[in-house]
Design a protein around this motif. Structure first.
Motif, PDB file in Angstrom:
ATOM      1  N   MET A   1       0.850  -1.201   0.000  1.00  0.00           N
ATOM      2  CA  MET A   1       0.000   0.000   0.000  1.00  0.00           C
ATOM      3  C   MET A   1       0.884   1.250   0.000  1.00  0.00           C
ATOM      4  O   MET A   1       1.899   1.296   0.684  1.00  0.00           O
ATOM      5  N   PRO A   2       0.501   2.296  -0.758  1.00  0.00           N
ATOM      6  CA  PRO A   2       1.271   3.528  -0.725  1.00  0.00           C
ATOM      7  C   PRO A   2       1.290   4.127   0.664  1.00  0.00           C
ATOM      8  O   PRO A   2       0.332   4.016   1.430  1.00  0.00           O
ATOM      9  N   ALA A   3       2.400   4.794   1.001  1.00  0.00           N
ATOM     10  CA  ALA A   3       2.495   5.466   2.293  1.00  0.00           C
ATOM     11  C   ALA A   3       1.549   6.658   2.324  1.00  0.00           C
ATOM     12  O   ALA A   3       1.249   7.255   1.283  1.00  0.00           O
ATOM     13  N   PRO A   4       1.051   7.028   3.512  1.00  0.00           N
ATOM     14  CA  PRO A   4       0.189   8.202   3.611  1.00  0.00           C
ATOM     15  C   PRO A   4       0.909   9.449   3.106  1.00  0.00           C
ATOM     16  O   PRO A   4       2.106   9.605   3.320  1.00  0.00           O
ATOM     17  N   LEU A   5       0.187  10.333   2.449  1.00  0.00           N
ATOM     18  CA  LEU A   5       0.804  11.551   1.953  1.00  0.00           C
ATOM     19  C   LEU A   5       1.196  12.434   3.130  1.00  0.00           C
ATOM     20  O   LEU A   5       0.436  12.631   4.066  1.00  0.00           O
ATOM     21  N   ALA A   6       2.425  13.000   3.054  1.00  0.00           N
ATOM     22  CA  ALA A   6       2.947  13.757   4.178  1.00  0.00           C
ATOM     23  C   ALA A   6       2.675  15.244   4.065  1.00  0.00           C
ATOM     24  O   ALA A   6       2.867  15.976   5.016  1.00  0.00           O
ATOM     25  N   SER A   7       2.269  15.731   2.912  1.00  0.00           N
ATOM     26  CA  SER A   7       2.041  17.164   2.784  1.00  0.00           C
ATOM     27  C   SER A   7       1.054  17.434   1.658  1.00  0.00           C
ATOM     28  O   SER A   7       0.908  16.641   0.737  1.00  0.00           O
ATOM     29  N   PRO A   8       0.395  18.607   1.728  1.00  0.00           N
ATOM     30  CA  PRO A   8      -0.503  18.987   0.637  1.00  0.00           C
ATOM     31  C   PRO A   8       0.224  19.113  -0.692  1.00  0.00           C
ATOM     32  O   PRO A   8      -0.377  18.934  -1.749  1.00  0.00           O
ATOM     33  N   ASP A   9       1.514  19.453  -0.647  1.00  0.00           N
ATOM     34  CA  ASP A   9       2.282  19.594  -1.885  1.00  0.00           C
ATOM     35  C   ASP A   9       2.280  18.295  -2.677  1.00  0.00           C
ATOM     36  O   ASP A   9       2.158  18.297  -3.904  1.00  0.00           O
ATOM     37  N   VAL A  10       2.433  17.176  -1.997  1.00  0.00           N
ATOM     38  CA  VAL A  10       2.440  15.886  -2.673  1.00  0.00           C
ATOM     39  C   VAL A  10       1.080  15.633  -3.311  1.00  0.00           C
ATOM     40  O   VAL A  10       0.992  15.192  -4.465  1.00  0.00           O
ATOM     41  N   ALA A  11       0.022  15.907  -2.583  1.00  0.00           N
ATOM     42  CA  ALA A  11      -1.318  15.700  -3.123  1.00  0.00           C
ATOM     43  C   ALA A  11      -1.529  16.548  -4.369  1.00  0.00           C
ATOM     44  O   ALA A  11      -2.129  16.092  -5.354  1.00  0.00           O
ATOM     45  N   ALA A  12      -1.044  17.773  -4.353  1.00  0.00           N
ATOM     46  CA  ALA A  12      -1.199  18.651  -5.508  1.00  0.00           C
ATOM     47  C   ALA A  12      -0.432  18.117  -6.709  1.00  0.00           C
ATOM     48  O   ALA A  12      -0.936  18.149  -7.841  1.00  0.00           O
ATOM     49  N   VAL A  13       0.774  17.626  -6.477  1.00  0.00           N
ATOM     50  CA  VAL A  13       1.579  17.093  -7.575  1.00  0.00           C
ATOM     51  C   VAL A  13       0.951  15.818  -8.129  1.00  0.00           C
ATOM     52  O   VAL A  13       0.890  15.610  -9.346  1.00  0.00           O
ATOM     53  N   LEU A  14       0.449  14.965  -7.257  1.00  0.00           N
ATOM     54  CA  LEU A  14      -0.217  13.748  -7.723  1.00  0.00           C
ATOM     55  C   LEU A  14      -1.452  14.077  -8.553  1.00  0.00           C
ATOM     56  O   LEU A  14      -1.763  13.382  -9.525  1.00  0.00           O
ATOM     57  N   ALA A  15      -2.147  15.142  -8.168  1.00  0.00           N
ATOM     58  CA  ALA A  15      -3.311  15.563  -8.952  1.00  0.00           C
ATOM     59  C   ALA A  15      -2.874  16.015 -10.349  1.00  0.00           C
ATOM     60  O   ALA A  15      -3.546  15.717 -11.354  1.00  0.00           O
ATOM     61  N   GLN A  16      -1.735  16.711 -10.424  1.00  0.00           N
ATOM     62  CA  GLN A  16      -1.219  17.114 -11.729  1.00  0.00           C
ATOM     63  C   GLN A  16      -0.849  15.893 -12.577  1.00  0.00           C
ATOM     64  O   GLN A  16      -1.129  15.841 -13.774  1.00  0.00           O
TER      65      GLN A  16
ATOM     66  N   LEU B   1      10.213  16.862  -1.234  1.00  0.00           N
ATOM     67  CA  LEU B   1       9.124  16.455  -2.112  1.00  0.00           C
ATOM     68  C   LEU B   1       9.511  15.192  -2.873  1.00  0.00           C
ATOM     69  O   LEU B   1       8.692  14.282  -3.053  1.00  0.00           O
ATOM     70  N   ALA B   2      10.761  15.109  -3.301  1.00  0.00           N
ATOM     71  CA  ALA B   2      11.234  13.926  -4.020  1.00  0.00           C
ATOM     72  C   ALA B   2      11.071  12.674  -3.165  1.00  0.00           C
ATOM     73  O   ALA B   2      10.603  11.634  -3.653  1.00  0.00           O
ATOM     74  N   ARG B   3      11.451  12.762  -1.901  1.00  0.00           N
ATOM     75  CA  ARG B   3      11.321  11.601  -1.008  1.00  0.00           C
ATOM     76  C   ARG B   3       9.856  11.198  -0.843  1.00  0.00           C
ATOM     77  O   ARG B   3       9.518  10.014  -0.846  1.00  0.00           O
ATOM     78  N   GLU B   4       8.996  12.186  -0.680  1.00  0.00           N
ATOM     79  CA  GLU B   4       7.580  11.885  -0.474  1.00  0.00           C
ATOM     80  C   GLU B   4       6.955  11.286  -1.738  1.00  0.00           C
ATOM     81  O   GLU B   4       6.142  10.351  -1.649  1.00  0.00           O
ATOM     82  N   LEU B   5       7.327  11.802  -2.892  1.00  0.00           N
ATOM     83  CA  LEU B   5       6.825  11.238  -4.140  1.00  0.00           C
ATOM     84  C   LEU B   5       7.285   9.795  -4.300  1.00  0.00           C
ATOM     85  O   LEU B   5       6.516   8.929  -4.732  1.00  0.00           O
ATOM     86  N   TRP B   6       8.519   9.524  -3.954  1.00  0.00           N
ATOM     87  CA  TRP B   6       9.032   8.141  -4.059  1.00  0.00           C
ATOM     88  C   TRP B   6       8.226   7.210  -3.171  1.00  0.00           C
ATOM     89  O   TRP B   6       7.883   6.095  -3.571  1.00  0.00           O
ATOM     90  N   ARG B   7       7.904   7.665  -1.973  1.00  0.00           N
ATOM     91  CA  ARG B   7       7.202   6.797  -1.019  1.00  0.00           C
ATOM     92  C   ARG B   7       5.790   6.447  -1.469  1.00  0.00           C
ATOM     93  O   ARG B   7       5.211   5.481  -0.973  1.00  0.00           O
ATOM     94  N   THR B   8       5.202   7.201  -2.383  1.00  0.00           N
ATOM     95  CA  THR B   8       3.859   6.860  -2.852  1.00  0.00           C
ATOM     96  C   THR B   8       3.854   5.539  -3.611  1.00  0.00           C
ATOM     97  O   THR B   8       2.824   4.885  -3.703  1.00  0.00           O
ATOM     98  N   GLY B   9       4.976   5.160  -4.200  1.00  0.00           N
ATOM     99  CA  GLY B   9       5.075   3.883  -4.893  1.00  0.00           C
ATOM    100  C   GLY B   9       4.670   3.897  -6.351  1.00  0.00           C
ATOM    101  O   GLY B   9       4.950   2.947  -7.084  1.00  0.00           O
ATOM    102  N   GLY B  10       4.007   4.941  -6.821  1.00  0.00           N
ATOM    103  CA  GLY B  10       3.580   5.011  -8.214  1.00  0.00           C
ATOM    104  C   GLY B  10       4.744   5.323  -9.145  1.00  0.00           C
ATOM    105  O   GLY B  10       5.615   6.128  -8.813  1.00  0.00           O
ATOM    106  N   SER B  11       4.756   4.710 -10.313  1.00  0.00           N
ATOM    107  CA  SER B  11       5.884   4.901 -11.226  1.00  0.00           C
ATOM    108  C   SER B  11       5.988   6.333 -11.732  1.00  0.00           C
ATOM    109  O   SER B  11       7.090   6.890 -11.826  1.00  0.00           O
TER     110      SER B  11
END
Length: 226
Positions: free
Chosen positions: A1-16, A56-66
């Motif tokens: 399972m992907p790790a919980p998002l740690a910041s709104p910035d990650v959520a915004a980037v994933l939305a993009q 942000l790079a670390r948090e994006l990596w932890r999501t697990g998505g390619s």
């Protein structure tokens, strides 16, 4: 399972990334063992907008998505990672494109590159070993001093034919690179390729160079002599 998002910035980037995703691109990539859905050019454009952001790079990596991981490799900084973190990331990379970018955009640019190269070459996991061979290709081309090139050819000659796909590609690249960069070993490299016939029948688009080592070596050397 992907790790919980740690910041709104990650959520915004994933939305993009979700907005940029194209199922047709994913379908094509799945034929090569990958699963990213965003055109790589658009990923680079987004990375250029974001600029370097280590956390942000670390948090994006932890999501697990390619897609997120590929973007993470573009906005991270090589110096932010230590040896053990890079090793763990390689073992968790999963998809070929993610592994390729990790090796080329991060590992090669760190002071741990040679230490990891030798460790990964000897790893029993063929996927990990393929990263060691990818780093060896870099050494063969740019800094061959201290490498046992005839010894590398011995290993390639013995193991290339039966190697799993990702490892085989990396070893084959090393075979071609030795033949291209080192004239004294060129005939042997070509002879090994001709005997093993690895990737001889690989479908190659027009205006592209075949991955079959004898053709690859001959064509690149010819172009350099023009």
């Amino acid at each position: 399972m992907p790790a919980p998002l740690a910041s709104p910035d990650v959520a915004a980037v994933l939305a993009q990334l979700s907005e940029l995703a194209d199922p047709r691109i994913r379908a094509v990539n799945e034929n090569h063992g990958d699963d990213h859905s965003v055109h790589l050019g658009k990923l680079r454009e987004l990375a250029k907008e974001l600029k370097a952001q280590p956390e942000l790079a670390r948090e994006l990596w932890r999501t697990g998505g390619s897609d997120a991981r590929l973007l993470a490799l573009l906005v991270g900084r090589p110096k932010q990672y230590d040896r053990d973190e890079l090793d763990a990331m390689l073992r968790d990379a999963g998809r070929p494109k993610v592994q390729d970018w990790l090796v080329n955009y991060l590992v090669k640019k760190t002071r741990y590159a040679e230490e990891l190269r030798t460790a990964w070459l000897a790893d029993p996991d063929p996927v990990v070993a393929s990263a060691g061979w990818a780093l060896t290709v870099e050494r063969v081309a740019k800094n061959p001093d201290g490498l046992d090139l005839p010894g590398l050819l011995d290993v390639i000659e013995a193991d290339l034919k039966g190697a799993p796909e990702r490892l085989q590609w990396a070893m084959n690249h090393c075979l071609a690179q030795i033949g291209i960069e080192h004239p004294g070993l060129r005939d042997r490299a070509i002879a090994i390729g001709e005997r093993l016939e690895v990737l001889k029948d690989y479908p190659t688009p027009p205006n592209c160079t075949s991955p079959y080592a004898p053709v690859w070596i001959t064509e690149v050397v010819r172009r350099r002599q023009v």
